[in-house]
Design a protein around this motif. Structure first.
Motif, PDB file in Angstrom:
ATOM      1  N   ARG A  19       0.826  -1.217   0.000  1.00  0.00           N
ATOM      2  CA  ARG A  19       0.000   0.000   0.000  1.00  0.00           C
ATOM      3  C   ARG A  19       0.858   1.265   0.000  1.00  0.00           C
ATOM      4  O   ARG A  19       0.498   2.260  -0.615  1.00  0.00           O
ATOM      5  CB  ARG A  19      -0.942   0.015   1.206  1.00  0.00           C
ATOM      6  CG  ARG A  19      -2.138  -0.897   1.028  1.00  0.00           C
ATOM      7  CD  ARG A  19      -3.160  -0.669   2.118  1.00  0.00           C
ATOM      8  NE  ARG A  19      -4.329  -1.524   1.940  1.00  0.00           N
ATOM      9  CZ  ARG A  19      -5.372  -1.532   2.751  1.00  0.00           C
ATOM     10  NH1 ARG A  19      -5.391  -0.734   3.807  1.00  0.00           N
ATOM     11  NH2 ARG A  19      -6.399  -2.334   2.512  1.00  0.00           N
ATOM     12  N   GLU A  24      -0.826   8.886  -4.658  1.00  0.00           N
ATOM     13  CA  GLU A  24      -2.048   9.578  -4.257  1.00  0.00           C
ATOM     14  C   GLU A  24      -3.116   9.444  -5.343  1.00  0.00           C
ATOM     15  O   GLU A  24      -4.301   9.337  -5.053  1.00  0.00           O
ATOM     16  CB  GLU A  24      -1.758  11.051  -3.972  1.00  0.00           C
ATOM     17  CG  GLU A  24      -1.026  11.247  -2.655  1.00  0.00           C
ATOM     18  CD  GLU A  24      -0.866  12.715  -2.299  1.00  0.00           C
ATOM     19  OE1 GLU A  24      -1.691  13.541  -2.752  1.00  0.00           O
ATOM     20  OE2 GLU A  24       0.082  13.019  -1.561  1.00  0.00           O
ATOM     21  N   VAL A  27      -4.896   6.118  -5.090  1.00  0.00           N
ATOM     22  CA  VAL A  27      -5.867   6.118  -3.996  1.00  0.00           C
ATOM     23  C   VAL A  27      -7.105   6.928  -4.377  1.00  0.00           C
ATOM     24  O   VAL A  27      -8.239   6.473  -4.215  1.00  0.00           O
ATOM     25  CB  VAL A  27      -5.235   6.665  -2.696  1.00  0.00           C
ATOM     26  CG1 VAL A  27      -6.259   6.730  -1.570  1.00  0.00           C
ATOM     27  CG2 VAL A  27      -4.055   5.786  -2.274  1.00  0.00           C
ATOM     28  N   SER A  28      -6.899   8.141  -4.911  1.00  0.00           N
ATOM     29  CA  SER A  28      -8.044   9.010  -5.214  1.00  0.00           C
ATOM     30  C   SER A  28      -8.889   8.458  -6.357  1.00  0.00           C
ATOM     31  O   SER A  28     -10.111   8.629  -6.364  1.00  0.00           O
ATOM     32  CB  SER A  28      -7.584  10.434  -5.514  1.00  0.00           C
ATOM     33  OG  SER A  28      -6.779  10.454  -6.669  1.00  0.00           O
ATOM     34  N   THR A  30      -9.367   5.273  -6.977  1.00  0.00           N
ATOM     35  CA  THR A  30     -10.034   4.043  -6.530  1.00  0.00           C
ATOM     36  C   THR A  30     -11.302   4.328  -5.734  1.00  0.00           C
ATOM     37  O   THR A  30     -12.266   3.569  -5.816  1.00  0.00           O
ATOM     38  CB  THR A  30      -9.060   3.206  -5.668  1.00  0.00           C
ATOM     39  OG1 THR A  30      -7.895   2.935  -6.436  1.00  0.00           O
ATOM     40  CG2 THR A  30      -9.674   1.883  -5.261  1.00  0.00           C
ATOM     41  N   SER A  55     -11.510   6.825   5.532  1.00  0.00           N
ATOM     42  CA  SER A  55     -10.204   6.297   5.135  1.00  0.00           C
ATOM     43  C   SER A  55      -9.138   7.380   5.276  1.00  0.00           C
ATOM     44  O   SER A  55      -9.405   8.570   5.087  1.00  0.00           O
ATOM     45  CB  SER A  55     -10.260   5.799   3.692  1.00  0.00           C
ATOM     46  OG  SER A  55     -10.688   6.839   2.826  1.00  0.00           O
ATOM     47  N   ARG A  58      -3.140   5.558   2.762  1.00  0.00           N
ATOM     48  CA  ARG A  58      -3.253   4.723   1.562  1.00  0.00           C
ATOM     49  C   ARG A  58      -4.375   3.694   1.659  1.00  0.00           C
ATOM     50  O   ARG A  58      -4.443   2.753   0.875  1.00  0.00           O
ATOM     51  CB  ARG A  58      -1.919   4.014   1.288  1.00  0.00           C
ATOM     52  CG  ARG A  58      -0.761   4.968   0.996  1.00  0.00           C
ATOM     53  CD  ARG A  58      -0.990   5.701  -0.314  1.00  0.00           C
ATOM     54  NE  ARG A  58       0.152   6.464  -0.749  1.00  0.00           N
ATOM     55  CZ  ARG A  58       0.249   7.783  -0.662  1.00  0.00           C
ATOM     56  NH1 ARG A  58      -0.732   8.484  -0.109  1.00  0.00           N
ATOM     57  NH2 ARG A  58       1.308   8.414  -1.105  1.00  0.00           N
ATOM     58  N   GLU A  59      -5.284   3.853   2.649  1.00  0.00           N
ATOM     59  CA  GLU A  59      -6.420   2.942   2.737  1.00  0.00           C
ATOM     60  C   GLU A  59      -7.312   3.116   1.513  1.00  0.00           C
ATOM     61  O   GLU A  59      -7.395   4.220   0.965  1.00  0.00           O
ATOM     62  CB  GLU A  59      -7.258   3.243   3.981  1.00  0.00           C
ATOM     63  CG  GLU A  59      -6.627   2.830   5.284  1.00  0.00           C
ATOM     64  CD  GLU A  59      -7.546   3.097   6.465  1.00  0.00           C
ATOM     65  OE1 GLU A  59      -7.644   2.203   7.326  1.00  0.00           O
ATOM     66  OE2 GLU A  59      -8.147   4.178   6.534  1.00  0.00           O
ATOM     67  N   PRO A  60      -8.010   2.059   1.085  1.00  0.00           N
ATOM     68  CA  PRO A  60      -8.995   2.230   0.016  1.00  0.00           C
ATOM     69  C   PRO A  60      -9.984   3.320   0.416  1.00  0.00           C
ATOM     70  O   PRO A  60     -10.486   3.327   1.534  1.00  0.00           O
ATOM     71  CB  PRO A  60      -9.673   0.853  -0.066  1.00  0.00           C
ATOM     72  CG  PRO A  60      -8.645  -0.107   0.468  1.00  0.00           C
ATOM     73  CD  PRO A  60      -7.923   0.661   1.532  1.00  0.00           C
ATOM     74  N   GLY A  61     -10.220   4.247  -0.487  1.00  0.00           N
ATOM     75  CA  GLY A  61     -10.994   5.440  -0.163  1.00  0.00           C
ATOM     76  C   GLY A  61     -12.452   5.177   0.166  1.00  0.00           C
ATOM     77  O   GLY A  61     -13.139   4.467  -0.569  1.00  0.00           O
ATOM     78  N   TYR A 166      -8.235  -3.283  -1.920  1.00  0.00           N
ATOM     79  CA  TYR A 166      -7.709  -3.175  -3.278  1.00  0.00           C
ATOM     80  C   TYR A 166      -7.707  -4.557  -3.906  1.00  0.00           C
ATOM     81  O   TYR A 166      -7.669  -5.577  -3.207  1.00  0.00           O
ATOM     82  CB  TYR A 166      -6.274  -2.635  -3.249  1.00  0.00           C
ATOM     83  CG  TYR A 166      -6.161  -1.212  -2.790  1.00  0.00           C
ATOM     84  CD1 TYR A 166      -6.594  -0.160  -3.594  1.00  0.00           C
ATOM     85  CD2 TYR A 166      -5.613  -0.906  -1.552  1.00  0.00           C
ATOM     86  CE1 TYR A 166      -6.488   1.155  -3.169  1.00  0.00           C
ATOM     87  CE2 TYR A 166      -5.498   0.405  -1.121  1.00  0.00           C
ATOM     88  CZ  TYR A 166      -5.941   1.427  -1.935  1.00  0.00           C
ATOM     89  OH  TYR A 166      -5.834   2.723  -1.509  1.00  0.00           O
TER      90      TYR A 166
END
Length: 198
Positions: A19, A24, A27-28, A30, A55, A58-61, A166
């Motif tokens: 992760r 960025e 992440v954004s 996703t 979130s 780097r967590e899934p948004g 992810y």
């Protein structure tokens, strides 16, 4: 690394390292995809109250999903971390009502509803690093959501338990202990994954 021969801590380190390599933009981009996919789950689409989380890093948004649920008139509860790692809850009233809290978390600034408020949820979104084919979830190891799941069990409620991940975080096996509880579904950018509720 074969997941069934590693400890939870080793597996966490490896997954967090992957992760950490995300940009960025990764992440954004996703987040909205996960929101659309998650709302394909009837349990989320028909829920009146959803316990979720904001979130970070780097967590899934989750933010696109939080706003989509709120736009649909769903009551969204967000966690407030207590000093003992347990979770209180407060209603989500929009991104402008989130405040920075300890450990880099964002929490709602509204009235606290108490740790038992989670029992009102029709669906609970759980943070996680991976899940296996049995629905066993690997969390970050703080124990906060173990308490949430124990509280739901004690209350006799049976909300849909959903984890956002992810692609590539669905593993063959996640190390599990006696107190671990399986989730019912995982949402990745490419698919919905359901696990037996038996």
């Amino acid at each position: 690394m074969n997941p069934c021969h590693v400890t939870k801590a080793e597996l966490r380190r490896g997954l967090l390292a992957v992760r950490a390599g995300l940009t960025e933009d990764d992440v954004s981009e996703t987040g909205p995809v996960l929101a659309r996919r998650a709302l394909e789950l009837p349990e989320l689409a028909s829920a009146r109250t959803v316990a979720a989380y904001v979130s970070v890093g780097r967590e899934p948004g989750t933010r696109a999903l939080l706003d989509a649920l709120r736009t649909r008139g769903v009551r969204v509860l967000l966690p407030v971390l207590l000093e003992d790692n347990d979770l209180d809850w407060a209603g989500y009233e929009g991104a402008d009502r989130l405040v920075k809290a300890g450990r880099g978390l964002l929490e709602p600034d509204g009235r606290r509803l108490g740790p038992d408020a989670v029992a009102e949820a029709d669906a609970v979104l759980l943070p996680g690093l991976a899940v296996d084919g049995r629905g066993m979830r690997l969390g970050r190891g703080g124990g906060s959501y173990d308490r949430v799941l124990a509280r739901l069990e004690k209350a006799g409620t049976d909300p849909a338990l959903v984890v956002l991940l992810y692609d590539g975080e669905l593993l063959g096996e996640v190390p599990a202990e006696a107190h671990d509880r399986p989730v019912h579904a995982a949402v990745t950018p490419s698919a919905l994954h359901r696990f037996s509720r038996g």
